[in-house]
Write an enzyme that holds these catalytic residues in place. Structure first.
Site, PDB file in Angstrom:
ATOM      1  CB  THR B  35      39.413  25.481  31.471  1.00  0.00           C
ATOM      2  OG1 THR B  35      38.526  24.548  30.846  1.00  0.00           O
ATOM      3  CG2 THR B  35      38.760  26.860  31.496  1.00  0.00           C
ATOM      4  CB  ILE B  60      40.821  19.941  39.415  1.00  0.00           C
ATOM      5  CG1 ILE B  60      40.893  18.436  39.162  1.00  0.00           C
ATOM      6  CG2 ILE B  60      42.176  20.614  39.178  1.00  0.00           C
ATOM      7  CD1 ILE B  60      41.863  17.667  39.981  1.00  0.00           C
ATOM      8  CG  LEU B  62      37.935  25.482  36.072  1.00  0.00           C
ATOM      9  CD1 LEU B  62      37.180  26.712  35.567  1.00  0.00           C
ATOM     10  CD2 LEU B  62      38.124  24.500  34.932  1.00  0.00           C
ATOM     11  CG  ASN B 120      34.593  24.708  31.356  1.00  0.00           C
ATOM     12  OD1 ASN B 120      33.433  24.395  31.612  1.00  0.00           O
ATOM     13  ND2 ASN B 120      35.615  24.237  32.033  1.00  0.00           N
ATOM     14  CB  CYS B 123      34.014  23.943  35.410  1.00  0.00           C
ATOM     15  SG  CYS B 123      34.919  23.369  36.867  1.00  0.00           S
ATOM     16  CG  ASN B 185      32.367  19.627  32.154  1.00  0.00           C
ATOM     17  OD1 ASN B 185      33.052  18.805  32.760  1.00  0.00           O
ATOM     18  ND2 ASN B 185      32.780  20.853  31.948  1.00  0.00           N
ATOM     19  CB  THR B 186      32.231  16.236  35.573  1.00  0.00           C
ATOM     20  OG1 THR B 186      32.409  17.619  35.927  1.00  0.00           O
ATOM     21  CG2 THR B 186      33.535  15.701  35.007  1.00  0.00           C
ATOM     22  N   GLY B 204      33.497   9.266  34.011  1.00  0.00           N
ATOM     23  CA  GLY B 204      33.710   7.829  33.935  1.00  0.00           C
ATOM     24  C   GLY B 204      32.516   7.097  33.362  1.00  0.00           C
ATOM     25  N   GLY B 231      31.701  11.410  27.553  1.00  0.00           N
ATOM     26  CA  GLY B 231      31.135  10.935  28.821  1.00  0.00           C
ATOM     27  C   GLY B 231      31.100   9.422  28.850  1.00  0.00           C
TER      28      GLY B 231
END
Lengths: 217, 275
Positions: B35, B60, B62, B120, B123, B185-186, B204, B231
């Site tokens: 992103t 992280i 972004l 996005n 996030c 997304n996560t 994961g 996912g």
């Protein structure tokens, strides 16, 4: 950098939890470069490349499921070599490390003729060609006695590296190998960030070796 | 959007194309870039990762060079090799609706380089923007309207399962003329490691049933929307399951950390099944 598999030639038990694994394959790599090895975890784990006499080797300390898995395998899936090779300054150097990093130490010793010192908490189960001290107190005494070197390179746990850095930093530049968690090892995920005096750096592509005074006060 | 195979490298995981050193591009349908936001972001303080056998937590934040530097690199042909090898999806982000709009304005001139623009909205690792936009439907719609006006190509919203019911979000996305959606997304998670709290987005294998349900609900409610299922996909069975509930394409993320060659394996499987 490429994907490859490594076939295990021999696994040496250095201490109860530290091993040297040698491989049948040869790989061109620069000193302190590493490979990412597949484990049961969702991410691969980084291990420094080294040599054990004529063979390609890694050192490993068994600390969890991933490292337990690695020492039991005959074939390992990996990618690499990764990271920047460590080129020390000119002059006489000393590497200070633990039994888990013997393969990297052997490689560095061959390439740069540096002296190697091993600090171990327990007796070794094999003969090694480097001076070794046992126990924390003797390790600290060893560090205090090291004089006349133009550079130091320290590899071990964060705690061990901090102790060594603080005892050696006034004598000569101290280089440290950083242990930050990695996912990709190739600079894509940005996961292995460390805060340095020059801003955020990534251990996988900017390191793994940094001058200690660039990172720690 | 025509992808062959319908296999996408997920944003964030693939960085800015680094995995092309390890994955043969003929097995990649499209490669989504990390992103890019209006201003450069140095990301969150370390530690940023924690992994187990079933999930990865990342924090992280972004980290990216910002849209101006990205465009500078684009003009300097820094991504030329990437564009030559694979179809590329640009991932757009911001800290607030205005930033999303400004990034869209700046990238609009360069749309021809990209197979699609993914936005996005999910996030979980930034204080502003990301998931926050999706949890405020007024801001969300404002961004959808503006970006649809500015960007002429294939527009994809990347959403998670937090903030609002995903099928309702998908309906809004479609009603505003967008073409596709990435699910999911996560999800925000937390782990305690040696007494320290590790907060971040979970990805994961553990995500698979959640992502699968999201695709199922969205395809039932908004079948016209192009759905990229994402996912926890790690094997052929997972791929079958996502296609069974209606995904038009699948996205590989965390799985490539464990073994980049999973992409080749999955791509060959998809091609065999589609022939």
């Amino acid at each position: 950098m490429e994907n490859f598999s490594l076939t295990v030639k021999k696994t040496f038990e250095v201490t109860r939890d530290s091993f040297i694994i040698t491989f049948n394959e040869k790989i061109d790599f620069a000193p302190t470069q590493f490979i990412m090895i597949e484990t049961p975890s969702v991410v691969r784990k980084p291990f420094a490349l080294g040599k054990w006499f004529d063979d390609l080797a890694i050192g490993i300390q068994v600390i969890g499921k991933g490292t337990q898995y690695i020492v039991k395998q005959d074939v390992l899936l990996a990618h690499g070599p990764l990271g920047r090779g460590f080129v020390p300054p000119s002059g006489k150097g000393a590497m200070i490390t633990t039994p888990a990093c013997l393969a990297m130490a052997f490689d560095l010793h061959q390439r740069y003729s540096c002296d190697v010192f091993i600090g171990s908490l327990e007796r070794l189960q094999m003969e090694i060609p480097f001076k070794t001290v046992f126990g924390n107190e003797k390790f600290v005494n060893l560090l205090k006695s090291l004089n006349g070197y133009d550079w130091f390179y320290v590899v071990g746990s964060d705690q061990m590296e901090k102790v060594a850095f603080n005892l050696l930093r006034e004598k000569a530049p101290v280089y440290l190998s950083f242990n930050e968690y990695m996912a990709c090892g190739i600079g894509a995920c940005r996961g292995c960030a460390i805060q340095t005096k020059e801003g955020i750096k990534h251990v996988c592509i900017d390191g793994p070796v940094f001058r200690g005074d660039l990172v720690w006060n | 959007m025509e992808l062959n195979p319908p296999l996408v490298i997920a944003s964030g995981v693939g960085g800015m194309g680094e995995y092309l050193k390890l994955i043969d591009p003929k097995y990649i349908g499209a490669y989504t870039l990390k992103t890019v936001t209006l201003f450069p972001k140095q990301g969150n303080p370390p530690p940023r990762l924690f992994a187990t056998e079933s999930y990865l937590i990342n924090n992280i934040g972004l980290e990216n060079i910002g849209i101006d530097a990205f465009i500078e690199n684009l003009n300097a042909n820094q991504y030329e090799e990437l564009f030559e090898k694979v179809k590329v999806i640009f991932s757009l982000g911001g800290d607030n609706p205005e930033e999303y709009k400004l990034v869209a304005q700046k990238i609009a001139t360069y749309e021809k380089y990209f197979e699609a623009i993914e936005v996005n909205f999910s996030c979980p690792n930034v204080k502003n923007g990301g998931l926050n936009i999706l949890s405020d439907l007024f801001s969300f719609k404002e961004v959808l309207i503006y970006l649809r006006k500015v960007l002429k190509g294939f527009l994809i919203a990347k959403v998670g399962v937090e903030g609002n019911f995903v099928e309702n979000v998908a309906q809004i996305v479609k009603d505003h003329g967008w073409n596709g959606i990435v699910l999911i997304n996560t999800i925000r998670g937390l782990e305690v490691v040696e007494g320290k709290l590790i907060k971040g987005g979970i990805s994961g294998p553990v995500l698979k049933p959640i992502a699968l349900r999201a695709v199922y609900e969205v395809k039932n409610k908004v079948p016209e929307l192009y759905v990229i299922g994402s996912g926890g996909i790690t094997n052929e069975k997972d791929v079958d399951d996502f296609f069974k509930v209606g995904a038009n394409a699948i996205s590989l993320g965390t799985a490539i950390y464990k073994n980049p060659q999973i992409v080749e394996k999955i791509a060959k499987y998809i091609r065999r099944c589609c022939e």
